[in-house]
Design a protein around this motif. Structure first.
Motif, PDB file in Angstrom:
ATOM      1  N   VAL A  68       0.847  -1.210  -0.099  1.00 31.82           N
ATOM      2  CA  VAL A  68       0.042  -0.050  -0.046  1.00 31.82           C
ATOM      3  C   VAL A  68       0.898   1.255   0.007  1.00 31.82           C
ATOM      4  CG1 VAL A  68      -1.751   1.306   1.536  1.00 31.82           C
ATOM      5  CG2 VAL A  68      -1.994  -1.100   0.996  1.00 31.82           C
ATOM      6  N   LYS A  69       1.958   1.364   0.653  1.00 36.85           N
ATOM      7  CA  LYS A  69       2.929   2.494   0.826  1.00 36.85           C
ATOM      8  C   LYS A  69       3.435   2.628  -0.587  1.00 36.85           C
ATOM      9  CE  LYS A  69       6.705   4.573   3.081  1.00 36.85           C
ATOM     10  NZ  LYS A  69       6.889   5.573   1.961  1.00 36.85           N
ATOM     11  N   ASP A  70       4.025   1.375  -1.029  1.00 38.33           N
ATOM     12  CA  ASP A  70       4.591   1.562  -2.307  1.00 38.33           C
ATOM     13  C   ASP A  70       3.463   2.059  -3.473  1.00 38.33           C
ATOM     14  OD1 ASP A  70       6.504   1.314  -4.368  1.00 38.33           O
ATOM     15  OD2 ASP A  70       5.595  -0.208  -5.036  1.00 38.33           O
ATOM     16  N   PHE A  71       2.334   1.714  -3.336  1.00 40.19           N
ATOM     17  CA  PHE A  71       1.373   2.021  -4.298  1.00 40.19           C
ATOM     18  C   PHE A  71       1.184   3.472  -3.996  1.00 40.19           C
ATOM     19  CE2 PHE A  71      -2.929   2.235  -6.184  1.00 40.19           C
ATOM     20  CZ  PHE A  71      -2.882   1.178  -7.114  1.00 40.19           C
ATOM     21  N   GLN A  72       0.950   3.981  -2.984  1.00 42.35           N
ATOM     22  CA  GLN A  72       0.695   5.493  -2.779  1.00 42.35           C
ATOM     23  C   GLN A  72       1.697   6.359  -3.194  1.00 42.35           C
ATOM     24  OE1 GLN A  72      -0.102   5.182   1.521  1.00 42.35           O
ATOM     25  NE2 GLN A  72      -2.214   5.056   1.221  1.00 42.35           N
ATOM     26  N   ASP A  73       2.998   5.895  -2.864  1.00 43.01           N
ATOM     27  CA  ASP A  73       4.097   6.606  -3.259  1.00 43.01           C
ATOM     28  C   ASP A  73       4.431   6.887  -4.708  1.00 43.01           C
ATOM     29  OD1 ASP A  73       4.855   6.867  -0.718  1.00 43.01           O
ATOM     30  OD2 ASP A  73       6.692   5.259  -0.745  1.00 43.01           O
ATOM     31  N   VAL A  89       1.914   1.743 -15.140  1.00 41.25           N
ATOM     32  CA  VAL A  89       2.897   0.816 -15.885  1.00 41.25           C
ATOM     33  C   VAL A  89       4.129   0.403 -15.042  1.00 41.25           C
ATOM     34  CG1 VAL A  89       4.516   0.481 -17.941  1.00 41.25           C
ATOM     35  CG2 VAL A  89       2.206   1.429 -18.194  1.00 41.25           C
ATOM     36  N   ALA A  90       4.725   1.499 -14.374  1.00 40.40           N
ATOM     37  CA  ALA A  90       5.799   1.168 -13.776  1.00 40.40           C
ATOM     38  C   ALA A  90       5.626   0.339 -12.297  1.00 40.40           C
ATOM     39  CB  ALA A  90       6.328   2.637 -13.280  1.00 40.40           C
ATOM     40  N   LEU A  91       4.305   0.558 -11.913  1.00 41.42           N
ATOM     41  CA  LEU A  91       4.305  -0.141 -10.677  1.00 41.42           C
ATOM     42  C   LEU A  91       4.218  -1.747 -10.909  1.00 41.42           C
ATOM     43  CD1 LEU A  91       2.631   0.036  -7.607  1.00 41.42           C
ATOM     44  CD2 LEU A  91       0.531  -0.350  -9.009  1.00 41.42           C
ATOM     45  N   PHE A  92       3.180  -1.894 -12.167  1.00 41.29           N
ATOM     46  CA  PHE A  92       3.194  -3.408 -12.545  1.00 41.29           C
ATOM     47  C   PHE A  92       4.448  -3.957 -12.911  1.00 41.29           C
ATOM     48  CE2 PHE A  92       2.680  -6.941 -15.378  1.00 41.29           C
ATOM     49  CZ  PHE A  92       2.174  -7.953 -14.464  1.00 41.29           C
ATOM     50  N   MET A  93       5.343  -3.162 -13.470  1.00 38.68           N
ATOM     51  CA  MET A  93       6.694  -3.719 -14.104  1.00 38.68           C
ATOM     52  C   MET A  93       7.508  -3.976 -13.070  1.00 38.68           C
ATOM     53  SD  MET A  93       5.842  -4.344 -17.233  1.00 38.68           S
ATOM     54  CE  MET A  93       7.343  -4.964 -17.729  1.00 38.68           C
ATOM     55  N   ASP A  94       7.655  -3.033 -12.230  1.00 38.92           N
ATOM     56  CA  ASP A  94       8.531  -3.025 -11.050  1.00 38.92           C
ATOM     57  C   ASP A  94       8.262  -4.346 -10.237  1.00 38.92           C
ATOM     58  OD1 ASP A  94      10.075  -1.122 -11.872  1.00 38.92           O
ATOM     59  OD2 ASP A  94       9.486   0.274 -10.437  1.00 38.92           O
ATOM     60  N   HIS A  95       6.861  -4.524  -9.999  1.00 44.91           N
ATOM     61  CA  HIS A  95       6.336  -5.526  -9.077  1.00 44.91           C
ATOM     62  C   HIS A  95       6.654  -6.946  -9.798  1.00 44.91           C
ATOM     63  CE1 HIS A  95       5.040  -3.760  -5.350  1.00 44.91           C
ATOM     64  NE2 HIS A  95       4.969  -2.709  -6.072  1.00 44.91           N
ATOM     65  N   SER A  96       6.490  -7.038 -11.256  1.00 44.30           N
ATOM     66  CA  SER A  96       6.436  -8.131 -11.804  1.00 44.30           C
ATOM     67  C   SER A  96       8.079  -8.823 -11.899  1.00 44.30           C
ATOM     68  CB  SER A  96       6.113  -7.998 -13.399  1.00 44.30           C
ATOM     69  OG  SER A  96       7.083  -7.167 -13.932  1.00 44.30           O
ATOM     70  N   ASN A  97       8.904  -7.974 -11.491  1.00 42.49           N
ATOM     71  CA  ASN A  97      10.414  -8.709 -11.464  1.00 42.49           C
ATOM     72  C   ASN A  97      10.758  -9.092 -10.020  1.00 42.49           C
ATOM     73  OD1 ASN A  97      10.896  -7.942 -14.125  1.00 42.49           O
ATOM     74  ND2 ASN A  97      11.347  -5.868 -13.534  1.00 42.49           N
ATOM     75  N   GLN A  98       9.670  -9.099  -9.043  1.00 43.19           N
ATOM     76  CA  GLN A  98       9.661  -9.750  -7.828  1.00 43.19           C
ATOM     77  C   GLN A  98       8.953 -10.854  -7.368  1.00 43.19           C
ATOM     78  OE1 GLN A  98       8.622  -6.564  -5.251  1.00 43.19           O
ATOM     79  NE2 GLN A  98      10.006  -4.869  -6.154  1.00 43.19           N
ATOM     80  N   SER A  99       9.301 -11.689  -6.577  1.00 46.63           N
ATOM     81  CA  SER A  99       8.542 -12.738  -6.445  1.00 46.63           C
ATOM     82  C   SER A  99       7.525 -12.208  -5.254  1.00 46.63           C
ATOM     83  CB  SER A  99       9.262 -13.800  -5.518  1.00 46.63           C
ATOM     84  OG  SER A  99       8.799 -14.911  -4.934  1.00 46.63           O
ATOM     85  N   ASP A 100       6.356 -12.585  -5.862  1.00 48.44           N
ATOM     86  CA  ASP A 100       5.195 -11.911  -5.174  1.00 48.44           C
ATOM     87  C   ASP A 100       4.366 -12.917  -4.189  1.00 48.44           C
ATOM     88  OD1 ASP A 100       2.090 -11.367  -5.229  1.00 48.44           O
ATOM     89  OD2 ASP A 100       2.690  -9.458  -5.377  1.00 48.44           O
ATOM     90  N   SER A 158       5.121  -8.182 -21.295  1.00 50.36           N
ATOM     91  CA  SER A 158       6.039  -7.096 -21.610  1.00 50.36           C
ATOM     92  C   SER A 158       5.512  -5.771 -21.302  1.00 50.36           C
ATOM     93  CB  SER A 158       6.165  -7.052 -23.247  1.00 50.36           C
ATOM     94  OG  SER A 158       4.996  -7.061 -23.531  1.00 50.36           O
ATOM     95  N   GLU A 159       6.360  -4.933 -21.141  1.00 50.58           N
ATOM     96  CA  GLU A 159       6.020  -3.588 -20.719  1.00 50.58           C
ATOM     97  C   GLU A 159       5.076  -2.926 -21.706  1.00 50.58           C
ATOM     98  OE1 GLU A 159       7.995   0.862 -19.725  1.00 50.58           O
ATOM     99  OE2 GLU A 159       9.283  -0.941 -19.484  1.00 50.58           O
ATOM    100  N   SER A 160       5.276  -3.209 -23.129  1.00 52.27           N
ATOM    101  CA  SER A 160       4.438  -2.960 -24.298  1.00 52.27           C
ATOM    102  C   SER A 160       2.960  -3.160 -24.141  1.00 52.27           C
ATOM    103  CB  SER A 160       4.964  -2.915 -25.805  1.00 52.27           C
ATOM    104  OG  SER A 160       5.280  -4.535 -25.663  1.00 52.27           O
ATOM    105  N   VAL A 161       2.850  -4.575 -23.679  1.00 55.15           N
ATOM    106  CA  VAL A 161       1.605  -5.041 -23.339  1.00 55.15           C
ATOM    107  C   VAL A 161       0.778  -4.377 -22.265  1.00 55.15           C
ATOM    108  CG1 VAL A 161       0.291  -7.187 -23.036  1.00 55.15           C
ATOM    109  CG2 VAL A 161       1.829  -7.058 -24.667  1.00 55.15           C
ATOM    110  N   VAL A 162       1.491  -4.418 -21.232  1.00 51.38           N
ATOM    111  CA  VAL A 162       1.036  -3.442 -20.048  1.00 51.38           C
ATOM    112  C   VAL A 162       0.794  -2.063 -20.312  1.00 51.38           C
ATOM    113  CG1 VAL A 162       1.469  -2.941 -17.443  1.00 51.38           C
ATOM    114  CG2 VAL A 162       2.080  -4.984 -18.391  1.00 51.38           C
ATOM    115  N   ARG A 163       1.489  -1.271 -20.859  1.00 46.16           N
ATOM    116  CA  ARG A 163       1.005   0.072 -21.223  1.00 46.16           C
ATOM    117  C   ARG A 163      -0.052  -0.071 -22.276  1.00 46.16           C
ATOM    118  NH1 ARG A 163       5.770   1.708 -22.031  1.00 46.16           N
ATOM    119  NH2 ARG A 163       5.828   3.174 -20.278  1.00 46.16           N
ATOM    120  N   GLU A 164      -0.250  -0.867 -23.123  1.00 46.43           N
ATOM    121  CA  GLU A 164      -1.434  -0.652 -24.092  1.00 46.43           C
ATOM    122  C   GLU A 164      -2.591  -1.217 -23.337  1.00 46.43           C
ATOM    123  OE1 GLU A 164      -3.865  -0.454 -27.279  1.00 46.43           O
ATOM    124  OE2 GLU A 164      -1.741   0.074 -27.207  1.00 46.43           O
ATOM    125  N   VAL A 165      -2.678  -2.065 -22.280  1.00 52.18           N
ATOM    126  CA  VAL A 165      -3.958  -2.276 -21.335  1.00 52.18           C
ATOM    127  C   VAL A 165      -4.109  -1.182 -20.762  1.00 52.18           C
ATOM    128  CG1 VAL A 165      -4.443  -3.684 -19.372  1.00 52.18           C
ATOM    129  CG2 VAL A 165      -3.374  -4.878 -21.331  1.00 52.18           C
TER     130      VAL A 165
END
Length: 183
Positions: A68-73, A89-100, A158-165
């Motif tokens: 939540v803090k990351d989301f708000q920031d 886009v950045a939120l999703f791409m940054d989190h997609s590189n982490q083990s969630d 991919s970032e381009s797919v996420v951006r398009e969505v």
């Protein structure tokens, strides 16, 4: 969950170890692994927590608070539709590189439902600062859906797919602008 006792650093180590062990190994046979990962004895686990359920609850709360803090920031400086889109886009791409571990941690106990509900509402509150109600729900579903896909399938979009969505889900007429500054 029991409240803090003496050594909050040790307790924090146990919470972080619980998250790591549950994400990697699941719940079965975790108590010893958690103690090993935290670098403490089994006695320390019972000193700080009422058992595995207390450790799981603390780990899930810690995970949600951090998310939540990351989301708000990420949205704090966004003012235009393009800036908000880039934050999404950045939120999703940054989190997609982490083990969630949200799916793993959150699925361990139905008692965690209020924690998960708070998480959902906190994220939507941020999105509502910028978008109408319908777009907020669509974006929330997109984020949760893509995160779930990533967690369960290990699928990287991919970032381009996420951006398009994001662009398709955020037409200019849905953008209300920042209605109040994020703190």
């Amino acid at each position: 969950m029991t409240g803090p006792k003496r050594n909050s650093t040790r307790k924090d180590d146990i919470i972080e170890a619980t998250k790591a062990v549950i994400i990697e190994h699941g719940v079965a046979g975790t108590t010893r692994r958690i103690a090993d990962q935290a670098g403490c004895s089994l006695g320390s686990l019972t000193y700080y927590f009422d058992g595995l359920e207390g450790m799981l609850e603390a780990a899930f709360i810690s995970y949600v608070e951090g998310y939540v803090k990351d989301f708000q920031d990420r949205f704090a400086g966004a003012r235009t539709l393009d800036e908000v889109r880039e934050a999404l886009v950045a939120l999703f791409m940054d989190h997609s590189n982490q083990s969630d571990g949200s799916c793993v941690l959150g699925s361990q106990n139905y008692k965690f439902r209020p924690i998960a509900s708070n998480w959902i509402h906190s994220s939507r509150d941020v999105l509502r600062l910028f978008f109408d109600r319908t777009t907020t729900l669509l974006l929330d579903a997109m984020i949760e859906g893509l995160v779930t896909h990533r967690s369960l399938e290990q699928a990287n979009h991919s970032e381009s797919v996420v951006r398009e969505v994001v662009v398709r889900l955020t037409p200019s007429e849905s953008f209300l602008g920042p209605r109040r500054p994020l703190q």
